[in-house]
Design a protein around this motif. Structure first.
Motif, PDB file in Angstrom:
ATOM      1  N   ALA A   1       0.735  -1.198   0.168  1.00  0.00           N
ATOM      2  CA  ALA A   1      -0.043  -0.174  -0.123  1.00  0.00           C
ATOM      3  C   ALA A   1       0.957   1.096   0.015  1.00  0.00           C
ATOM      4  O   ALA A   1       0.633   2.279  -0.611  1.00  0.00           O
ATOM      5  CB  ALA A   1      -0.828   0.029   1.183  1.00  0.00           C
ATOM      6  N   GLU A   2       1.993   1.401   0.541  1.00  0.00           N
ATOM      7  CA  GLU A   2       2.998   2.497   0.771  1.00  0.00           C
ATOM      8  C   GLU A   2       3.566   2.540  -0.784  1.00  0.00           C
ATOM      9  O   GLU A   2       3.601   3.792  -1.105  1.00  0.00           O
ATOM     10  CB  GLU A   2       3.914   2.274   1.655  1.00  0.00           C
ATOM     11  N   VAL A   3       3.796   1.312  -1.309  1.00  0.00           N
ATOM     12  CA  VAL A   3       4.353   1.521  -2.714  1.00  0.00           C
ATOM     13  C   VAL A   3       3.470   2.224  -3.597  1.00  0.00           C
ATOM     14  O   VAL A   3       3.865   3.084  -4.168  1.00  0.00           O
ATOM     15  CB  VAL A   3       4.756   0.122  -3.071  1.00  0.00           C
ATOM     16  N   ASP A   4       2.250   1.762  -3.658  1.00  0.00           N
ATOM     17  CA  ASP A   4       1.157   2.245  -4.384  1.00  0.00           C
ATOM     18  C   ASP A   4       0.879   3.592  -4.131  1.00  0.00           C
ATOM     19  O   ASP A   4       0.606   4.396  -5.024  1.00  0.00           O
ATOM     20  CB  ASP A   4      -0.091   1.461  -4.298  1.00  0.00           C
ATOM     21  N   ALA A   5       0.714   4.093  -2.912  1.00  0.00           N
ATOM     22  CA  ALA A   5       0.715   5.535  -2.406  1.00  0.00           C
ATOM     23  C   ALA A   5       1.892   6.316  -2.867  1.00  0.00           C
ATOM     24  O   ALA A   5       1.753   7.685  -2.379  1.00  0.00           O
ATOM     25  CB  ALA A   5      -0.040   5.529  -0.979  1.00  0.00           C
ATOM     26  N   LEU A   6       2.804   6.007  -3.127  1.00  0.00           N
ATOM     27  CA  LEU A   6       4.389   6.535  -3.235  1.00  0.00           C
ATOM     28  C   LEU A   6       4.619   7.039  -1.759  1.00  0.00           C
ATOM     29  O   LEU A   6       5.100   8.318  -1.805  1.00  0.00           O
ATOM     30  CB  LEU A   6       4.147   7.467  -4.299  1.00  0.00           C
ATOM     31  N   ASN A   7       4.410   6.315  -0.804  1.00  0.00           N
ATOM     32  CA  ASN A   7       4.835   6.974   0.665  1.00  0.00           C
ATOM     33  C   ASN A   7       6.115   6.538   1.022  1.00  0.00           C
ATOM     34  O   ASN A   7       6.148   5.527   1.843  1.00  0.00           O
ATOM     35  CB  ASN A   7       3.648   6.380   1.717  1.00  0.00           C
ATOM     36  N   PHE A   8       7.059   7.178   0.355  1.00  0.00           N
ATOM     37  CA  PHE A   8       8.362   6.739   0.965  1.00  0.00           C
ATOM     38  C   PHE A   8       8.904   6.755   2.035  1.00  0.00           C
ATOM     39  O   PHE A   8       9.519   6.146   2.929  1.00  0.00           O
ATOM     40  CB  PHE A   8       9.166   7.985  -0.108  1.00  0.00           C
ATOM     41  N   ALA A   9       8.560   7.885   2.869  1.00  0.00           N
ATOM     42  CA  ALA A   9       8.849   8.179   4.228  1.00  0.00           C
ATOM     43  C   ALA A   9       8.302   6.905   5.156  1.00  0.00           C
ATOM     44  O   ALA A   9       9.044   6.411   5.986  1.00  0.00           O
ATOM     45  CB  ALA A   9       8.290   9.544   4.851  1.00  0.00           C
ATOM     46  N   GLN A  10       7.088   6.531   4.955  1.00  0.00           N
ATOM     47  CA  GLN A  10       6.641   5.380   5.902  1.00  0.00           C
ATOM     48  C   GLN A  10       7.465   4.208   5.524  1.00  0.00           C
ATOM     49  O   GLN A  10       7.742   3.123   6.400  1.00  0.00           O
ATOM     50  CB  GLN A  10       5.147   5.212   5.695  1.00  0.00           C
ATOM     51  N   ALA A  11       7.563   4.080   3.983  1.00  0.00           N
ATOM     52  CA  ALA A  11       8.216   2.645   3.827  1.00  0.00           C
ATOM     53  C   ALA A  11       9.596   2.613   4.205  1.00  0.00           C
ATOM     54  O   ALA A  11      10.226   1.347   4.580  1.00  0.00           O
ATOM     55  CB  ALA A  11       8.400   2.605   2.164  1.00  0.00           C
ATOM     56  N   ARG A  12      10.461   3.584   4.160  1.00  0.00           N
ATOM     57  CA  ARG A  12      11.719   3.676   4.834  1.00  0.00           C
ATOM     58  C   ARG A  12      11.921   3.268   6.240  1.00  0.00           C
ATOM     59  O   ARG A  12      12.768   2.522   6.679  1.00  0.00           O
ATOM     60  CB  ARG A  12      12.310   5.056   4.932  1.00  0.00           C
ATOM     61  N   LYS A  13      10.696   3.323   7.123  1.00  0.00           N
ATOM     62  CA  LYS A  13      10.824   3.004   8.454  1.00  0.00           C
ATOM     63  C   LYS A  13      10.781   1.555   8.501  1.00  0.00           C
ATOM     64  O   LYS A  13      11.151   0.706   9.711  1.00  0.00           O
ATOM     65  CB  LYS A  13       9.556   3.434   9.072  1.00  0.00           C
ATOM     66  N   ARG A  14      10.484   0.701   7.495  1.00  0.00           N
ATOM     67  CA  ARG A  14      10.354  -0.824   7.438  1.00  0.00           C
ATOM     68  C   ARG A  14      11.751  -1.407   7.324  1.00  0.00           C
ATOM     69  O   ARG A  14      11.809  -2.637   7.529  1.00  0.00           O
ATOM     70  CB  ARG A  14       9.396  -1.274   6.409  1.00  0.00           C
ATOM     71  N   PHE A  15      12.707  -0.462   6.826  1.00  0.00           N
ATOM     72  CA  PHE A  15      14.142  -1.164   6.676  1.00  0.00           C
ATOM     73  C   PHE A  15      15.041  -0.664   7.351  1.00  0.00           C
ATOM     74  O   PHE A  15      15.054   0.521   8.055  1.00  0.00           O
ATOM     75  CB  PHE A  15      14.440  -1.121   5.257  1.00  0.00           C
ATOM     76  N   ASP A  16      16.063  -1.652   7.664  1.00  0.00           N
ATOM     77  CA  ASP A  16      17.343  -1.095   8.478  1.00  0.00           C
ATOM     78  C   ASP A  16      17.831  -0.103   7.679  1.00  0.00           C
ATOM     79  O   ASP A  16      18.149  -0.381   6.419  1.00  0.00           O
ATOM     80  CB  ASP A  16      18.079  -2.293   8.759  1.00  0.00           C
ATOM     81  N   PRO A  17      18.497   1.004   8.372  1.00  0.00           N
ATOM     82  CA  PRO A  17      19.139   1.921   7.445  1.00  0.00           C
ATOM     83  C   PRO A  17      20.368   1.315   6.669  1.00  0.00           C
ATOM     84  O   PRO A  17      20.869   1.847   5.575  1.00  0.00           O
ATOM     85  CB  PRO A  17      19.467   2.970   8.605  1.00  0.00           C
ATOM     86  N   ARG A  18      21.002   0.398   7.254  1.00  0.00           N
ATOM     87  CA  ARG A  18      22.001  -0.537   6.373  1.00  0.00           C
ATOM     88  C   ARG A  18      21.706  -1.591   5.195  1.00  0.00           C
ATOM     89  O   ARG A  18      22.467  -2.357   5.070  1.00  0.00           O
ATOM     90  CB  ARG A  18      23.021  -1.090   7.515  1.00  0.00           C
ATOM     91  N   VAL A  19      20.302  -1.364   5.072  1.00  0.00           N
ATOM     92  CA  VAL A  19      19.834  -2.522   4.180  1.00  0.00           C
ATOM     93  C   VAL A  19      20.892  -2.708   2.845  1.00  0.00           C
ATOM     94  O   VAL A  19      21.304  -1.656   2.375  1.00  0.00           O
ATOM     95  CB  VAL A  19      18.256  -2.175   3.513  1.00  0.00           C
ATOM     96  N   VAL A  20      20.950  -3.842   2.438  1.00  0.00           N
ATOM     97  CA  VAL A  20      21.512  -4.309   1.314  1.00  0.00           C
ATOM     98  C   VAL A  20      20.442  -5.002   0.375  1.00  0.00           C
ATOM     99  O   VAL A  20      20.038  -5.895   0.590  1.00  0.00           O
ATOM    100  CB  VAL A  20      22.783  -4.828   1.498  1.00  0.00           C
ATOM    101  N   THR A  21      20.546  -4.686  -0.833  1.00  0.00           N
ATOM    102  CA  THR A  21      19.451  -5.548  -1.696  1.00  0.00           C
ATOM    103  C   THR A  21      20.035  -5.169  -3.405  1.00  0.00           C
ATOM    104  O   THR A  21      21.094  -4.552  -3.323  1.00  0.00           O
ATOM    105  CB  THR A  21      18.067  -4.706  -1.441  1.00  0.00           C
ATOM    106  N   PHE A  22      19.374  -5.528  -4.250  1.00  0.00           N
ATOM    107  CA  PHE A  22      19.684  -5.463  -5.599  1.00  0.00           C
ATOM    108  C   PHE A  22      18.268  -4.544  -6.004  1.00  0.00           C
ATOM    109  O   PHE A  22      17.461  -4.212  -5.325  1.00  0.00           O
ATOM    110  CB  PHE A  22      19.576  -6.780  -6.335  1.00  0.00           C
ATOM    111  N   SER A  23      18.415  -3.923  -7.301  1.00  0.00           N
ATOM    112  CA  SER A  23      17.508  -3.088  -7.576  1.00  0.00           C
ATOM    113  C   SER A  23      17.474  -3.230  -9.345  1.00  0.00           C
ATOM    114  O   SER A  23      18.371  -3.881  -9.916  1.00  0.00           O
ATOM    115  CB  SER A  23      17.680  -1.690  -7.344  1.00  0.00           C
ATOM    116  N   THR A  24      16.325  -2.593  -9.870  1.00  0.00           N
ATOM    117  CA  THR A  24      16.400  -2.660 -11.150  1.00  0.00           C
ATOM    118  C   THR A  24      17.603  -2.076 -11.936  1.00  0.00           C
ATOM    119  O   THR A  24      17.880  -2.171 -13.102  1.00  0.00           O
ATOM    120  CB  THR A  24      15.041  -1.733 -11.690  1.00  0.00           C
TER     121      THR A  24
END
Length: 112
Positions: free
Chosen positions: A23-46
């Motif tokens: 729902a945060e992705v669809d609403a473009l709610n970047f601020a709320q989505a950031r709270k779900r991840f450790d600041p040191r997150v490591v991932t892959f991307s497009t």
């Protein structure tokens, strides 16, 4: 060793997390989505093989991809999940769907 097919209560909790994040992705709610991840997150991307840190994750992935789609939703009804025996780690595997937009404004299915 992970036990696949987490207990129902754990699976429901993970499903709720994914649904809320979707729902945060669809609403473009970047601020709320950031709270779900450790600041040191490591991932892959497009756009990058390896993304390090929440700032890079948001700026180099989320802000480049999320605005180009609508109707984003994780297919959590098909989701598989597992929880480690010590309950300190879990993972989910699922697909998603959304509508993408070509430069001319025409739409296309954007599954993943």
């Amino acid at each position: 060793m992970f036990e696949f097919d987490s207990p129902p209560a754990d699976h429901a909790s993970l499903k709720a997390w994914m649904d809320a994040f979707g729902a945060e992705v669809d609403a473009l709610n970047f601020a709320q989505a950031r709270k779900r991840f450790d600041p040191r997150v490591v991932t892959f991307s497009t756009f990058m093989d390896v993304v390090s840190g929440i700032d890079q994750f948001e700026n180099e992935q989320w802000r480049k991809v999320w605005p180009s789609a609508s109707g984003f939703r994780w297919h959590t009804e098909k989701m598989r999940s597992a929880v480690s025996p010590d309950r300190l780690m879990a993972f989910v595997a699922t697909t998603w769907g959304s509508t993408g937009y070509h430069e001319d404004g025409s739409t296309f299915d954007r599954p993943g």
